[in-house]
Design a protein around this motif. Structure first.
Motif, PDB file in Angstrom:
ATOM      1  N   GLY A  88      22.700 -24.229 -57.802  1.00 33.76           N
ATOM      2  CA  GLY A  88      22.459 -22.786 -57.806  1.00 33.76           C
ATOM      3  C   GLY A  88      23.064 -22.036 -56.634  1.00 33.76           C
ATOM      4  N   LYS A  89      23.966 -22.674 -55.866  1.00 27.18           N
ATOM      5  CA  LYS A  89      24.559 -22.011 -54.691  1.00 27.18           C
ATOM      6  C   LYS A  89      25.382 -20.793 -55.103  1.00 27.18           C
ATOM      7  N   SER A  90      26.279 -20.998 -56.066  1.00 30.09           N
ATOM      8  CA  SER A  90      27.126 -19.876 -56.508  1.00 30.09           C
ATOM      9  C   SER A  90      26.275 -18.792 -57.153  1.00 30.09           C
ATOM     10  N   THR A  91      25.273 -19.194 -57.913  1.00 36.86           N
ATOM     11  CA  THR A  91      24.404 -18.206 -58.556  1.00 36.86           C
ATOM     12  C   THR A  91      23.724 -17.342 -57.494  1.00 36.86           C
ATOM     13  N   LEU A  92      23.255 -17.975 -56.415  1.00 39.30           N
ATOM     14  CA  LEU A  92      22.619 -17.216 -55.330  1.00 39.30           C
ATOM     15  C   LEU A  92      23.603 -16.217 -54.726  1.00 39.30           C
ATOM     16  N   LEU A  93      24.826 -16.676 -54.427  1.00 37.62           N
ATOM     17  CA  LEU A  93      25.805 -15.784 -53.817  1.00 37.62           C
ATOM     18  C   LEU A  93      26.162 -14.634 -54.754  1.00 37.62           C
ATOM     19  N   GLY A 141      25.486  -8.624 -56.093  1.00 40.94           N
ATOM     20  CA  GLY A 141      25.282  -7.727 -57.224  1.00 40.94           C
ATOM     21  C   GLY A 141      26.178  -8.048 -58.406  1.00 40.94           C
ATOM     22  N   LEU A 142      26.768  -9.257 -58.399  1.00 40.12           N
ATOM     23  CA  LEU A 142      27.629  -9.641 -59.523  1.00 40.12           C
ATOM     24  C   LEU A 142      26.809 -10.119 -60.707  1.00 40.12           C
ATOM     25  N   ASP A 143      25.647 -10.722 -60.418  1.00 40.82           N
ATOM     26  CA  ASP A 143      24.785 -11.251 -61.475  1.00 40.82           C
ATOM     27  C   ASP A 143      23.359 -10.757 -61.260  1.00 40.82           C
ATOM     28  N   PRO A 144      22.580 -10.626 -62.322  1.00 39.52           N
ATOM     29  CA  PRO A 144      21.207 -10.136 -62.180  1.00 39.52           C
ATOM     30  C   PRO A 144      20.237 -11.232 -61.751  1.00 39.52           C
ATOM     31  N   PHE A 145      19.091 -10.823 -61.244  1.00 40.01           N
ATOM     32  CA  PHE A 145      18.007 -11.774 -60.965  1.00 40.01           C
ATOM     33  C   PHE A 145      16.716 -11.191 -61.523  1.00 40.01           C
ATOM     34  N   SER A 146      15.768 -12.091 -61.811  1.00 36.19           N
ATOM     35  CA  SER A 146      14.605 -11.669 -62.606  1.00 36.19           C
ATOM     36  C   SER A 146      13.370 -11.333 -61.782  1.00 36.19           C
ATOM     37  N   THR A 147      13.270 -11.904 -60.570  1.00 33.54           N
ATOM     38  CA  THR A 147      12.160 -11.518 -59.686  1.00 33.54           C
ATOM     39  C   THR A 147      12.683 -11.439 -58.262  1.00 33.54           C
ATOM     40  N   ASP A 169      30.921  -3.018 -49.466  1.00 30.55           N
ATOM     41  CA  ASP A 169      30.484  -3.557 -48.171  1.00 30.55           C
ATOM     42  C   ASP A 169      30.327  -5.063 -48.157  1.00 30.55           C
ATOM     43  N   VAL A 170      30.272  -5.697 -49.315  1.00 26.79           N
ATOM     44  CA  VAL A 170      29.981  -7.133 -49.385  1.00 26.79           C
ATOM     45  C   VAL A 170      31.117  -7.843 -50.111  1.00 26.79           C
ATOM     46  N   GLY A 171      31.629  -8.922 -49.516  1.00 21.56           N
ATOM     47  CA  GLY A 171      32.719  -9.667 -50.138  1.00 21.56           C
ATOM     48  C   GLY A 171      32.302 -11.084 -50.480  1.00 21.56           C
ATOM     49  N   LEU A 172      32.987 -11.647 -51.454  1.00 22.49           N
ATOM     50  CA  LEU A 172      32.733 -13.024 -51.861  1.00 22.49           C
ATOM     51  C   LEU A 172      34.068 -13.695 -52.144  1.00 22.49           C
ATOM     52  N   VAL A 173      34.286 -14.860 -51.531  1.00 17.31           N
ATOM     53  CA  VAL A 173      35.489 -15.646 -51.848  1.00 17.31           C
ATOM     54  C   VAL A 173      35.096 -16.612 -52.945  1.00 17.31           C
ATOM     55  N   PHE A 174      35.726 -16.497 -54.079  1.00 21.06           N
ATOM     56  CA  PHE A 174      35.319 -17.293 -55.230  1.00 21.06           C
ATOM     57  C   PHE A 174      35.782 -18.740 -55.099  1.00 21.06           C
ATOM     58  N   GLN A 175      35.024 -19.617 -55.762  1.00 25.11           N
ATOM     59  CA  GLN A 175      35.325 -21.046 -55.751  1.00 25.11           C
ATOM     60  C   GLN A 175      36.681 -21.305 -56.415  1.00 25.11           C
ATOM     61  N   GLN A 176      36.898 -20.655 -57.564  1.00 27.91           N
ATOM     62  CA  GLN A 176      38.216 -20.728 -58.189  1.00 27.91           C
ATOM     63  C   GLN A 176      39.059 -19.619 -57.561  1.00 27.91           C
TER      64      GLN A 176
END
Ligand SMILES: Nc1ncnc2c1ncn2[C@@H]1O[C@H](COP(=O)(O)OP(=O)(O)OP(=O)(O)O)[C@@H](O)[C@H]1O
Ligand SMILES: [Mg+2]
Length: 152
Positions: A39-44, A49-55, A81-88
């Motif tokens: 779940g590391k990528s899911t957390l990032l 704000g790329l993916d939703p979370f339920s709680t 303001d927030v960047g992410l370097v993707f795994q692929q």
């Protein structure tokens, strides 16, 4: 400053993140370690704000997200303001490495080309990739294709 409070997220009908809380101070370097599929990528992706979370809730770079769909203007501000370097790689194949790095600052932040190039050069230097600035994303694949299947 990043603060995650009791975040949970489901993917494909399975709970991938369950009640995750953490805090990262400004300037602090944090590492998320865990098995593949943990779940590391899911957390990032939730943090950006790329993916939703339920709680739960996320505070990042002065923005705050709560569970459920985020308002589009909030997502726009977070993505500035927030960047992410993707795994692929996820690079545009028609742009060189440095042009890929320059693109978002030019389009989203409206930086002039010279300013974006200076910033991009520093960023590539910082991660040890300055020598690939003018390389094309597909170069490795093209070289592998030319040198045969045995290349690794
Ligand atoms: N869009 C999705 N649809 C269905 N399942 C998904 C989706 N995204 C992630 N998953 C599942 O959620 C779990 C966590 O995946 P995630 O990619 O966050 O793990 P990871 O810790 O980053 O793994 P790795 O170390 O391999 O990168 C995995 O079981 C994965 O199959
Ligand atoms: Mg991952």
């Amino acid at each position: 400053m990043i603060a995650v409070e009791s975040l949970s997220a489901e993917r494909g009908g399975t709970r991938v993140l369950s009640d995750v809380s953490l805090a990262v101070a400004a300037g602090e370097v944090a590492v998320v370690v865990g098995p593949s599929g943990g779940g590391k990528s899911t957390l990032l992706r939730c943090l950006c704000g790329l993916d939703p979370f339920s709680t739960g809730a996320v505070a990042i770079a002065g923005h705050r997200m709560t569970a459920g769909p985020q308002p589009a203007p909030l997502l726009e501000r977070i993505r500035r303001d927030v960047g992410l370097v993707f795994q692929q790689f996820h690079l545009f194949p028609h742009l060189t490495a440095i042009d890929n790095v320059m693109l978002a600052p030019r389009v989203v932040l409206g930086l002039r080309a010279e300013t974006a190039r200076t910033r991009a050069t520093h960023l590539l230097e910082r991660v040890g990739l300055a020598r690939f600035a003018t390389a094309w994303p597909a170069l490795r694949e093209r070289l592998l294709g030319e040198s045969g299947a045995a290349a690794s």
